[in-house]
Design an enzyme around this catalytic site. Structure first.
Site, PDB file in Angstrom:
ATOM      1  N   GLY A  22      60.964  -8.929  19.478  1.00 20.28           N
ATOM      2  CA  GLY A  22      62.295  -8.399  19.764  1.00 20.28           C
ATOM      3  C   GLY A  22      63.374  -9.288  19.192  1.00 20.28           C
ATOM      4  N   GLY A  27      67.091 -12.470  21.222  1.00 24.57           N
ATOM      5  CA  GLY A  27      65.761 -12.892  20.797  1.00 24.57           C
ATOM      6  C   GLY A  27      65.809 -13.871  19.642  1.00 24.57           C
ATOM      7  N   ASN A  45      59.037  -7.884  14.991  1.00 29.26           N
ATOM      8  CA  ASN A  45      60.033  -6.897  15.380  1.00 29.26           C
ATOM      9  C   ASN A  45      59.584  -5.528  14.900  1.00 29.26           C
ATOM     10  OD1 ASN A  45      62.944  -6.736  16.531  1.00 29.26           O
ATOM     11  ND2 ASN A  45      63.041  -5.427  14.721  1.00 29.26           N
ATOM     12  N   ARG A  46      59.820  -4.519  15.716  1.00 25.72           N
ATOM     13  CA  ARG A  46      59.388  -3.164  15.360  1.00 25.72           C
ATOM     14  C   ARG A  46      59.947  -2.737  14.002  1.00 25.72           C
ATOM     15  NH1 ARG A  46      61.724   1.712  16.226  1.00 25.72           N
ATOM     16  NH2 ARG A  46      63.379   0.735  17.445  1.00 25.72           N
ATOM     17  N   SER A 141      69.679 -16.316  31.488  1.00 26.46           N
ATOM     18  CA  SER A 141      71.127 -16.125  31.565  1.00 26.46           C
ATOM     19  C   SER A 141      71.848 -17.125  30.684  1.00 26.46           C
ATOM     20  CB  SER A 141      71.613 -16.291  33.010  1.00 26.46           C
ATOM     21  OG  SER A 141      73.024 -16.138  33.078  1.00 26.46           O
ATOM     22  N   GLY A 143      73.870 -15.549  27.857  1.00 24.84           N
ATOM     23  CA  GLY A 143      74.344 -14.803  26.706  1.00 24.84           C
ATOM     24  C   GLY A 143      73.780 -15.353  25.408  1.00 24.84           C
ATOM     25  N   LYS A 195      67.299 -13.101  39.120  1.00 20.68           N
ATOM     26  CA  LYS A 195      68.211 -12.820  37.998  1.00 20.68           C
ATOM     27  C   LYS A 195      69.088 -11.604  38.301  1.00 20.68           C
ATOM     28  CE  LYS A 195      69.929 -13.076  33.784  1.00 20.68           C
ATOM     29  NZ  LYS A 195      70.449 -11.762  33.414  1.00 20.68           N
ATOM     30  N   HIS A 198      71.703 -12.765  40.661  1.00 26.63           N
ATOM     31  CA  HIS A 198      72.599 -13.590  39.844  1.00 26.63           C
ATOM     32  C   HIS A 198      73.616 -12.703  39.141  1.00 26.63           C
ATOM     33  CE1 HIS A 198      73.612 -14.888  35.737  1.00 26.63           C
ATOM     34  NE2 HIS A 198      73.569 -16.147  36.158  1.00 26.63           N
ATOM     35  N   ASN A 199      73.141 -11.604  38.538  1.00 26.11           N
ATOM     36  CA  ASN A 199      74.043 -10.697  37.826  1.00 26.11           C
ATOM     37  C   ASN A 199      74.996  -9.999  38.788  1.00 26.11           C
ATOM     38  OD1 ASN A 199      72.508 -11.468  35.646  1.00 26.11           O
ATOM     39  ND2 ASN A 199      72.220  -9.410  34.869  1.00 26.11           N
ATOM     40  N   GLU A 202      77.623 -12.365  39.482  1.00 27.14           N
ATOM     41  CA  GLU A 202      78.452 -12.396  38.268  1.00 27.14           C
ATOM     42  C   GLU A 202      79.465 -11.249  38.275  1.00 27.14           C
ATOM     43  OE1 GLU A 202      77.435 -11.182  33.760  1.00 27.14           O
ATOM     44  OE2 GLU A 202      76.215 -12.830  34.549  1.00 27.14           O
ATOM     45  N   ARG A 299      84.147  -1.157  38.544  1.00 27.57           N
ATOM     46  CA  ARG A 299      83.750  -0.799  37.170  1.00 27.57           C
ATOM     47  C   ARG A 299      83.614   0.718  37.036  1.00 27.57           C
ATOM     48  NH1 ARG A 299      79.831  -5.200  34.209  1.00 27.57           N
ATOM     49  NH2 ARG A 299      80.678  -7.085  35.180  1.00 27.57           N
ATOM     50  N   ARG A 461      76.822   7.861  68.663  1.00 30.07           N
ATOM     51  CA  ARG A 461      75.457   8.186  68.253  1.00 30.07           C
ATOM     52  C   ARG A 461      74.639   8.712  69.433  1.00 30.07           C
ATOM     53  NH1 ARG A 461      72.250   4.181  66.698  1.00 30.07           N
ATOM     54  NH2 ARG A 461      71.057   5.404  65.177  1.00 30.07           N
TER      55      ARG A 461
END
Length: 490
Positions: A22, A27, A45-46, A141, A143, A195, A198-199, A202, A299, A461
């Site tokens: 990849g 990568g 890589n493909r 992580s 970038g 992870k 973590h995101n 973020e 978002r 309730r």
């Protein structure tokens, strides 16, 4: 034949220590990092053209071997083979694994370095184990720059598989005070789960910074002034990668128009799924992550640009003049917003850590929250000064119930809460949306409330569904029902 040619041929003949599939930018940068640490590497890589361009471009002279087919790629690797996938999460990962499995031998290791859903990682680990193969699902992580210079790495899988890849990961990870920003997170899908959260954190961090920026802008601050504000904050307790890049973003002018670049960017944000997965996990596990939820929803709302543009002409609201008429000096506003941002950031982390703790216990992962905070100090997107304080908090009290109750963070929250309220009140008066600030304060106030109106909710309730309730004057765990009067005409 020159010495350089002999060296090149020798490299081609030797087996590689590490293989990567990849070659998108992440990568490419990751394998360049691996090669720069003295490991021999092979890539596939493909799309062959992508691989060829990489080998003849930025990988030239590194000794990285490129292969046009998987058979030669696998054959080039030293056993036990270590193959890392940097491909799109979901079915592409399964497709590559299916192609690899017939070519691998017992004990070989597959590493998924993408943002995969942790349940997919657990499934893949079990399936590969049945074939005698090893699997690690790892979060990466930082970038593109982090991948090249040193990311934070969160590997999950069995201990013996971690030991196989450990020398490579410790070499390529970011370093803080000499410590590599990588640790074995836990078995199964633990790495990808951490992870994911973590995101989510973020998302919260970024939204809180955006709300602070919006408040300042509505109060008449220029982009240059804000660049200085965020730059100064980056020298104090708010020091972080996201604060730093915000300062740099606000400094940048568009060469075509002369305007700040930030002002000509469309206010429509994207997302790739990890924030949404975090929110879903919070709901499924009964953990409040309201700050992260507010960030994800912000978002989504930003993506509704056409609807918002129409609504702006039809729905009433106050003038943002309230921010200009607050009576605060710019210095006073900077101080109050800084306090609100710091306090809200603590809440975002407290919620994320709470979620990891609950899910880690449920899955038997044995997550070490202090160690996780430690590896987040460098390389990753949420790296920040106060992560040292989180590590210290869990060192003092490994079973800490909630980050807000640690003495250090409790003191900040107690000192900040008045400014925090002032900022949110001013935003409400001016019609400025601050969903993440508000959600953070709402969580804080709910968490510290000895009594909440859930007593009325339980009565409701029980009224419509006979769900029963506990009583304050009876032992916990005893449940009661009231024969409520019938409602007529509803």
């Amino acid at each position: 034949m020159t010495f350089s040619d002999i060296k090149s041929e020798a490299i081609k003949m030797s087996k590689s220590d590490f293989g990567l599939i990849g070659l998108a930018v992440m990568g490419q940068n990751l394998v360049l990092n691996v090669a720069s640490r003295g490991f021999r590497a092979s890539v596939y890589n493909r799309t062959v053209e992508t691989m060829t361009k990489f080998i003849n471009g930025s990988a030239q002279g590194t000794g990285i071997q490129g292969h046009e087919n998987l058979e030669n790629f696998v054959a080039s690797l030293e056993r036990p083979r270590k193959v890392m996938l940097m491909v799109q999460a979901g079915s592409p990962v399964d497709s590559v694994i299916d192609q690899l499995v017939p070519l691998l031998e017992k004990g070989d290791l597959i590493i998924d370095g993408g943002n995969s859903l942790f349940t997919d990682s657990e499934r893949r680990a079990k399936q590969l184990e049945q074939r005698g193969l090893r699997f690690i699902g790892t979060g990466v992580s930082g970038g593109e720059e982090g991948a090249l210079k040193g990311p934070a790495i969160m590997p999950g899988g069995d201990e013996s598989s971690w030991e196989i890849i450990r020398p490579v990961f410790e070499a390529i990870a970011a370093k803080v005070d000499g410590d590599p920003c990588v640790t074995h997170i836990g078995p199964g899908g633990a790495g990808h789960y951490v992870k994911m959260v973590h995101n989510g954190i973020e998302y919260g961090d970024m939204q809180l910074i955006c709300e602070a920026y919006n408040l300042f802008k509505s109060a008449g601050f220029t982009a240059d002034e804000l660049a200085q504000v965020f730059g100064k904050w980056n020298e104090g307790d708010l020091e972080s990668y996201l604060i730093q890049i915000t300062s740099k973003i606000l400094e940048q002018n568009d060469p075509e128009t002369g305007q700040p670049v930030v002002d000509i960017i469309m206010d429509r944000a994207g997302q790739k799924g990890t924030g949404r997965w975090t929110v879903m996990s919070g709901v499924e596990n009964g953990i409040v992550i309201s700050t992260i939820n507010a960030a994800v929803e912000a978002r989504i709302l930003s993506s509704m640009k056409e609807q918002r543009t129409l609504a702006a002409t039809q729905l009433k609201g106050p003038s943002s003049q309230a921010l200009l008429d607050s009576g605060w000096s710019k210095e006073e506003m900077i101080g109050k917003v800084e306090s609100a941002l710091h306090a809200s950031k603590i809440i975002s982390y407290a919620q994320g850590l709470d979620l990891m703790k609950k899910v880690g216990i449920a899955h038997g992962w044995g997550l070490d929250l202090g160690s996780i905070a430690r590896i987040w100090r460098g390389g990753c997107i949420i790296r920040a000064r106060f992560l040292n304080r989180i590590t210290e908090a869990y060192s003092r009290e490994p079973d800490l119930g909630n980050l807000m109750l640690d003495d250090y963070f409790k003191d900040i929250l107690n000192r900040s809460e008045k400014d925090w309220r002032d900022v949110i009140c001013l935003a409400v008066k001016g019609g400025i949306p601050v969903p993440a600030f508000s959600a953070s304060l709402g969580y804080y106030d709910s968490f510290r409330a000895e009594r909440l109106p859930a007593n009325l909710l339980q009565a409701q309730r029980d009224f419509f569904g006979a769900h029963t309730y506990e009583r304050v004057d009876r032992p916990a765990g005893e449940f009661f029902h009231t024969d409520w009067p019938e409602v007529i005409g509803s």
